[in-house]
Write a protein that holds these residues in place. Structure first.
Motif, PDB file in Angstrom:
ATOM      1  N   ALA A 468       3.875  -0.091  29.980  1.00 47.39           N
ATOM      2  CA  ALA A 468       4.871  -1.115  30.307  1.00 47.39           C
ATOM      3  C   ALA A 468       4.203  -2.488  30.394  1.00 47.39           C
ATOM      4  N   ASP A 469       5.008  -3.521  30.577  1.00 47.82           N
ATOM      5  CA  ASP A 469       4.518  -4.890  30.743  1.00 47.82           C
ATOM      6  C   ASP A 469       5.654  -5.704  31.353  1.00 47.82           C
ATOM      7  N   PHE A 470       5.377  -6.969  31.685  1.00 50.40           N
ATOM      8  CA  PHE A 470       6.428  -7.858  32.171  1.00 50.40           C
ATOM      9  C   PHE A 470       6.257  -9.226  31.526  1.00 50.40           C
ATOM     10  N   GLY A 471       7.377  -9.922  31.322  1.00 52.72           N
ATOM     11  CA  GLY A 471       7.374 -11.143  30.533  1.00 52.72           C
ATOM     12  C   GLY A 471       7.013 -12.402  31.292  1.00 52.72           C
ATOM     13  N   HIS A 472       7.005 -12.344  32.621  1.00 49.90           N
ATOM     14  CA  HIS A 472       6.686 -13.549  33.395  1.00 49.90           C
ATOM     15  C   HIS A 472       5.234 -13.522  33.844  1.00 49.90           C
ATOM     16  N   GLY A 473       4.785 -14.624  34.420  1.00 44.38           N
ATOM     17  CA  GLY A 473       3.439 -14.675  34.963  1.00 44.38           C
ATOM     18  C   GLY A 473       3.308 -13.799  36.196  1.00 44.38           C
ATOM     19  N   THR A 474       2.073 -13.520  36.587  1.00 47.91           N
ATOM     20  CA  THR A 474       1.834 -12.699  37.776  1.00 47.91           C
ATOM     21  C   THR A 474       2.046 -13.481  39.061  1.00 47.91           C
ATOM     22  N   GLY A 475       1.830 -14.793  39.023  1.00 48.85           N
ATOM     23  CA  GLY A 475       1.994 -15.561  40.256  1.00 48.85           C
ATOM     24  C   GLY A 475       2.008 -17.056  40.024  1.00 48.85           C
ATOM     25  N   HIS A 476       2.423 -17.784  41.044  1.00 51.11           N
ATOM     26  CA  HIS A 476       2.538 -19.236  40.996  1.00 51.11           C
ATOM     27  C   HIS A 476       2.081 -19.823  42.330  1.00 51.11           C
ATOM     28  N   GLY A 477       1.664 -21.074  42.298  1.00 50.84           N
ATOM     29  CA  GLY A 477       1.347 -21.767  43.528  1.00 50.84           C
ATOM     30  C   GLY A 477       2.589 -21.997  44.366  1.00 50.84           C
ATOM     31  N   ILE A 478       2.401 -22.189  45.672  1.00 46.50           N
ATOM     32  CA  ILE A 478       3.512 -22.398  46.602  1.00 46.50           C
ATOM     33  C   ILE A 478       3.180 -23.589  47.493  1.00 46.50           C
ATOM     34  N   GLY A 479       4.111 -24.526  47.601  1.00 48.15           N
ATOM     35  CA  GLY A 479       3.878 -25.742  48.364  1.00 48.15           C
ATOM     36  C   GLY A 479       3.993 -25.527  49.863  1.00 48.15           C
ATOM     37  N   LEU A 480       3.516 -26.515  50.616  1.00 47.23           N
ATOM     38  CA  LEU A 480       3.614 -26.483  52.074  1.00 47.23           C
ATOM     39  C   LEU A 480       4.874 -27.252  52.481  1.00 47.23           C
ATOM     40  N   SER A 492      -1.254 -16.315  34.842  1.00 51.36           N
ATOM     41  CA  SER A 492      -0.458 -16.049  33.651  1.00 51.36           C
ATOM     42  C   SER A 492      -1.368 -15.768  32.466  1.00 51.36           C
ATOM     43  N   PRO A 493      -0.879 -14.977  31.496  1.00 48.88           N
ATOM     44  CA  PRO A 493      -1.676 -14.804  30.271  1.00 48.88           C
ATOM     45  C   PRO A 493      -1.581 -16.022  29.354  1.00 48.88           C
ATOM     46  N   ARG A 494      -0.598 -16.889  29.629  1.00 57.74           N
ATOM     47  CA  ARG A 494      -0.406 -18.086  28.802  1.00 57.74           C
ATOM     48  C   ARG A 494      -1.318 -19.209  29.296  1.00 57.74           C
ATOM     49  N   GLU A 495      -1.980 -19.856  28.376  1.00 59.89           N
ATOM     50  CA  GLU A 495      -2.940 -20.894  28.721  1.00 59.89           C
ATOM     51  C   GLU A 495      -2.270 -22.258  28.808  1.00 59.89           C
ATOM     52  N   TYR A 496      -2.237 -22.814  29.991  1.00 65.69           N
ATOM     53  CA  TYR A 496      -1.782 -24.182  30.214  1.00 65.69           C
ATOM     54  C   TYR A 496      -2.533 -24.695  31.439  1.00 65.69           C
ATOM     55  N   GLU A 497      -2.322 -25.947  31.797  1.00 65.26           N
ATOM     56  CA  GLU A 497      -3.181 -26.560  32.806  1.00 65.26           C
ATOM     57  C   GLU A 497      -3.229 -25.758  34.110  1.00 65.26           C
ATOM     58  N   GLY A 498      -2.074 -25.315  34.593  1.00 63.76           N
ATOM     59  CA  GLY A 498      -2.041 -24.590  35.859  1.00 63.76           C
ATOM     60  C   GLY A 498      -2.802 -23.286  35.820  1.00 63.76           C
ATOM     61  N   SER A 499      -2.692 -22.547  34.716  1.00 65.65           N
ATOM     62  CA  SER A 499      -3.366 -21.253  34.617  1.00 65.65           C
ATOM     63  C   SER A 499      -4.834 -21.388  34.228  1.00 65.65           C
ATOM     64  N   LEU A 500      -5.235 -22.582  33.784  1.00 61.36           N
ATOM     65  CA  LEU A 500      -6.628 -22.836  33.425  1.00 61.36           C
ATOM     66  C   LEU A 500      -7.377 -23.588  34.519  1.00 61.36           C
ATOM     67  N   THR A 501      -6.714 -23.820  35.650  1.00 59.79           N
ATOM     68  CA  THR A 501      -7.351 -24.467  36.797  1.00 59.79           C
ATOM     69  C   THR A 501      -8.068 -23.418  37.640  1.00 59.79           C
ATOM     70  N   ALA A 502      -9.317 -23.656  37.937  1.00 59.19           N
ATOM     71  CA  ALA A 502     -10.104 -22.696  38.714  1.00 59.19           C
ATOM     72  C   ALA A 502      -9.584 -22.583  40.144  1.00 59.19           C
TER      73      ALA A 502
END
Length: 556
Positions: A468-480, A492-502
């Protein structure tokens, strides 16, 4: 669907009057926000589609809507009979918007009308390479098509006291950064609403579920100007901003300020990804693109802020546990309860917590097949009946004075023995895989410099193991006490600035793998995590969510 067809007809008339033969629009606003006011939901008005991610193209004879896999099933139902073709974004057999435009333009030249105020600059540049001409579809044209368009919402502001860093110190830090990274005669434009809210320690409610307010900010080494709707400002808010070092100007005066500055030697700084095409056109040659660090600073919470969030998570988790116990008890008594009732009961539990502000997004309460739609939300008064034996998925969160929460749980309601054996076996297999995926990610340790793209593989492995698999990312940042979706970080498996930030200690992220079986069920288990330092110089996570996970469906 007659209304949708009439709206598309009116749009085509407006295109004709502009000399255009095609139209493009996405769900966005002038600040390029993920969630937007009803005033800016032109795509939803035109199509009847209610998802949060959509792009449309309308030509003289055809109409198309692109959306991602979270909304494929939903869009198929909502677009049925409208004459709008669903384009399943991410499906390898479906052309991307830019490729579609190139192909059509090669057959017959396209003059594409686009609302430039809500159009990302980078996208604008891409589109100019795809079609013969891109022109503006201005506000007055939208108003001509959209009779009864909602007015912009402008609400009062309040000071957010949970931040351990003063608004003055945050501004000084940014001004020092400008001094180190640019010339003295430069001004940095901030366009993202949550960046400005974080920087000023102010919160609002101009966008539903998002404690932000309509604003722009222009910062130099020596001064700072915030553009706001001044009619709603109290003396306390004015004093707060003045003390922090801000000058206050009317929201609508940004255009004049940019036009004035472009005629001087001041260099206008901005993040290219944050700038809309209309703002860029105001001072095309005066812009210098630079990646300012406000979003990164915002993502790293201080120890004091994390301590407050721990308190919030404990109370929020207890509210969810009390909710499911009440729901089960009322169902056992024979009450007929719907998905809407579930959302209402959970709201009552959270609203009783001191410091509660409101939900951080519309509660997803989904029974059985509805849970296979990752962003399903029961329409008012039309939620499905909760009839055991069944699977109930609830994805919900709230804003409190000390932080924002986001939790997903799945419960099996009723007696598993009353569920068909083969279906129960498959359900347990799916649930166990998702649980293992969530747990594997939360227990991961990794070297500094590791990104969300690197970590995404960890969560997917147990799910891939059962095919199986899922189409969305595994997680996201959350604000205060800010946007529930904050970037960076992203997993996420997709490469963009947020997912490429250490990852760095203090970053808060969700952990929410899933499996979705159309027509049957959806399984997603979500905890909030805080990136922390581990032994031997490694990083890992602390689980902040304090809410029991249903073990009924775990395989032995």
């Amino acid at each position: 669907m007659t209304e949708v067809k009439n709206r598309l007809s009116a749009l085509r008339q407006a295109l004709k009057s502009l000399g255009a033969n095609a139209f493009y629009c996405a769900l966005s606003d002038a600040h390029l926000s993920e969630y937007i006011q009803k005033h800016d939901q032109f795509v939803s008005f035109l199509t009847g589609f209610t998802g949060s991610n959509a792009q449309i193209i309308v030509t003289e004879t055809e109409a198309f809507l692109w959306t991602d896999s979270r909304y494929w099933e939903q869009a198929e139902g909502e677009l049925r009979g409208s004459g709008i073709t669903l384009m399943r974004e991410g499906d390898k057999a479906v052309l991307k918007v830019t490729d579609w435009l190139k192909e059509k333009n090669s057959q017959s030249p396209l003059t594409l009308a686009v609302p430039l105020e809500t159009f990302p600059l980078k996208r604008y540049r891409e589109f100019k390479e795809c079609v013969s001409q891109v022109i503006d579809f201005p506000e007055k044209s939208i108003d001509s098509v959209w009779a009864g368009r909602p007015e912009k919402t402008v609400n009062s502001l309040y000071i957010h006291h949970a931040s351990s860093v003063s608004a003055r110190d945050k501004l000084k830090r940014l001004q020092e950064w400008i001094g180190q990274n640019s010339s003295e005669k430069s001004a940095l434009l901030l366009t993202k609403l949550d960046d400005i809210a974080w920087l000023t320690n102010l919160r609002g409610s101009d966008i539903e579920f998002n404690p932000v307010f309509l604003s722009w900010a222009l910062v130099t080494q020596k001064d700072a100007t915030i553009f706001l709707h001044q009619a709603i400002l109290t003396e306390a808010i004015k004093e707060h901003l003045k003390t922090a070092g801000w000058q206050i100007t009317e929201y609508s005066e940004l255009d004049q300020m940019i036009t004035r500055l472009k005629n001087t030697s001041v260099k206008l700084l901005a993040r290219e990804d944050d700038l809309n095409a209309r703002l860029y056109a105001l001072a095309e040659n005066a812009w210098q693109f630079i990646k300012h660090p406000v979003a990164l600073w915002k993502s790293i919470k201080t120890p004091e802020e994390i301590a407050g969030l721990r308190e919030v998570m404990k109370a929020d988790g207890k509210a969810i546990e009390n909710f499911i116990e009440e729901l089960k008890a009322r169902l056992a008594k024979g009450e007929h309860l719907t998905e809407n009732d579930a959302a209402a009961i959970l709201h009552e539990k959270r609203a009783a917590i001191p410091g509660f502000i409101g939900e951080s997004f519309g509660t997803i309460a989904a029974v059985d097949a509805n849970a296979a739609l990752p962003h399903y939300e029961p329409k008012e008064g039309k939620g499905a009946l909760i009839t055991p034996p069944c699977v109930l998925l609830v994805d919900s969160g709230a804003h409190y004075d000390k932080g924002t929460t986001d939790t997903t749980r799945v419960w099996f309601l009723g007696n598993p023995e009353d569920f068909p054996d083969e279906k129960l076996k498959q359900l347990k297999c799916d649930y166990t895989a998702v649980y293992r995926a969530m747990k594997a990610f939360s227990e991961a340790t990794f070297k500094p410099g590791t990104t969300g793209v690197d970590l995404d593989k960890i969560a997917r492995a147990p799910i891939h193991a059962i095919g199986a698999d899922f189409g969305h990312g595994t997680g996201h940042g959350i604000g205060l006490t800010l946007n529930v979706h904050e970037t960076p970080p992203n997993i996420s498996p997709r490469e963009y600035e947020g997912s490429l930030t250490a990852f760095q200690p203090g970053m808060i992220v969700s952990d929410e793998p899933g499996i979705y079986r159309p027509g049957l069920w959806g399984i997603r288990i979500e905890n909030m995590l805080c990136c922390v330092e581990k032994e031997d110089g490694l990083l890992g996570f602390e689980t902040l969510t304090k809410c029991a996970i249903d073990k009924t469906l775990l395989e032995e």
